[in-house]
Design a protein around this motif. Structure first.
Motif, short mmCIF file in Angstrom:
data_model
loop_
_atom_site.label_atom_id
_atom_site.label_comp_id
_atom_site.label_asym_id
_atom_site.label_seq_id
_atom_site.Cartn_x
_atom_site.Cartn_y
_atom_site.Cartn_z
N PRO A 186 3.12 2.95 3.96
CA PRO A 186 4.09 4.01 3.66
C PRO A 186 4.86 4.35 4.93
O PRO A 186 4.30 4.38 6.03
N VAL A 187 6.12 4.56 4.78
CA VAL A 187 6.96 4.97 5.91
C VAL A 187 7.74 6.21 5.49
O VAL A 187 8.40 6.20 4.45
N TRP A 188 7.63 7.24 6.28
CA TRP A 188 8.35 8.48 6.00
C TRP A 188 9.47 8.62 7.01
O TRP A 188 9.23 8.68 8.22
N LEU A 189 10.70 8.64 6.51
CA LEU A 189 11.87 8.77 7.38
C LEU A 189 12.74 9.92 6.91
O LEU A 189 12.82 10.20 5.72
N TYR A 190 13.41 10.54 7.85
CA TYR A 190 14.38 11.56 7.49
C TYR A 190 15.56 10.91 6.78
O TYR A 190 15.90 9.75 7.08
N PRO A 191 16.19 11.61 5.85
CA PRO A 191 17.34 11.02 5.15
C PRO A 191 18.43 10.53 6.10
O PRO A 191 19.03 9.47 5.87
N SER A 192 18.67 11.26 7.17
CA SER A 192 19.71 10.84 8.12
C SER A 192 19.33 9.54 8.82
O SER A 192 20.18 8.69 9.08
N THR A 193 18.05 9.35 9.10
CA THR A 193 17.59 8.10 9.71
C THR A 193 17.74 6.96 8.72
O THR A 193 18.18 5.86 9.09
N LEU A 194 17.40 7.21 7.48
CA LEU A 194 17.52 6.18 6.44
C LEU A 194 18.98 5.76 6.23
O LEU A 194 19.27 4.58 6.02
N GLU A 195 19.91 6.71 6.34
CA GLU A 195 21.34 6.37 6.25
C GLU A 195 21.73 5.40 7.36
O GLU A 195 22.45 4.43 7.12
N VAL A 196 21.26 5.68 8.57
CA VAL A 196 21.57 4.80 9.70
C VAL A 196 20.96 3.42 9.47
O VAL A 196 21.62 2.40 9.67
N VAL A 197 19.71 3.38 9.01
CA VAL A 197 19.04 2.10 8.73
C VAL A 197 19.83 1.31 7.69
O VAL A 197 20.09 0.12 7.87
N ASP A 198 20.23 1.98 6.61
CA ASP A 198 20.98 1.29 5.56
C ASP A 198 22.29 0.71 6.06
O ASP A 198 22.67 -0.40 5.69
N LYS A 199 22.98 1.42 6.95
CA LYS A 199 24.23 0.89 7.52
C LYS A 199 23.94 -0.31 8.42
O LYS A 199 24.66 -1.30 8.38
N LEU A 200 22.88 -0.20 9.22
CA LEU A 200 22.59 -1.27 10.17
C LEU A 200 21.96 -2.49 9.52
O LEU A 200 22.08 -3.59 10.06
N VAL A 201 21.31 -2.33 8.38
CA VAL A 201 20.77 -3.49 7.65
C VAL A 201 21.91 -4.46 7.36
O VAL A 201 21.80 -5.66 7.59
N LYS A 202 23.01 -3.93 6.86
CA LYS A 202 24.17 -4.77 6.53
C LYS A 202 24.81 -5.34 7.79
O LYS A 202 25.17 -6.50 7.86
N GLN A 203 24.95 -4.49 8.80
CA GLN A 203 25.62 -4.90 10.04
C GLN A 203 24.81 -5.97 10.77
O GLN A 203 25.38 -6.86 11.40
N ASP A 204 23.50 -5.90 10.70
CA ASP A 204 22.63 -6.84 11.41
C ASP A 204 22.26 -8.07 10.59
O ASP A 204 21.47 -8.89 11.01
N ASN A 205 22.85 -8.18 9.39
CA ASN A 205 22.59 -9.30 8.48
C ASN A 205 21.11 -9.45 8.12
O ASN A 205 20.61 -10.56 7.97
N CYS A 206 20.42 -8.32 8.00
CA CYS A 206 19.02 -8.35 7.55
C CYS A 206 19.01 -8.42 6.03
O CYS A 206 19.94 -7.99 5.37
N LYS A 207 17.93 -8.96 5.48
CA LYS A 207 17.83 -9.12 4.03
C LYS A 207 17.47 -7.82 3.32
O LYS A 207 17.77 -7.65 2.15
N SER A 208 16.77 -6.92 4.04
CA SER A 208 16.27 -5.70 3.41
C SER A 208 15.95 -4.66 4.48
O SER A 208 15.97 -4.96 5.68
N ARG A 209 15.63 -3.46 4.01
CA ARG A 209 15.17 -2.42 4.95
C ARG A 209 13.91 -2.90 5.67
O ARG A 209 13.75 -2.69 6.87
N SER A 210 13.02 -3.51 4.92
CA SER A 210 11.77 -4.00 5.50
C SER A 210 12.05 -5.02 6.61
O SER A 210 11.43 -4.96 7.68
N ASP A 211 12.96 -5.93 6.36
CA ASP A 211 13.34 -6.93 7.36
C ASP A 211 13.92 -6.25 8.60
O ASP A 211 13.59 -6.60 9.73
#
Length: 69
Positions: free
Chosen positions: A19-44
């Motif tokens: 389980p990973v608990w993240l603040y919504p603002s952190t998750l927004e940043v992760v979601d933007k960077l997943v695409k920018q970094d060409n990762c397959k998923s949040r987990s990746d």
């Protein structure tokens, strides 16, 4: 500087679900960077980020090491 760190041998391991608990603002940043970094998923992305941070910690002198000088 620590020299005993090596990246996890991903091909030889099975991922564990945790389980990973993240603040919504952190998750927004992760979601933007997943695409920018060409990762397959949040987990990746989080796996890549954890490996990068581990490497950084193992190859950079810690602030405690600098105080001893």
């Amino acid at each position: 500087m620590r020299k005993d760190w090596t990246p996890a041998p991903k091909a030889n391991e099975t991922k564990q679900r945790i389980p990973v608990w993240l603040y919504p603002s952190t998750l927004e940043v992760v979601d933007k960077l997943v695409k920018q970094d060409n990762c397959k998923s949040r987990s990746d992305y989080l796996e890549t980020a954890a490996q990068f941070y581990a490497c950084l910690l193992y190859t950079s002198p810690s602030p405690r090491d600098r105080q001893k000088s």
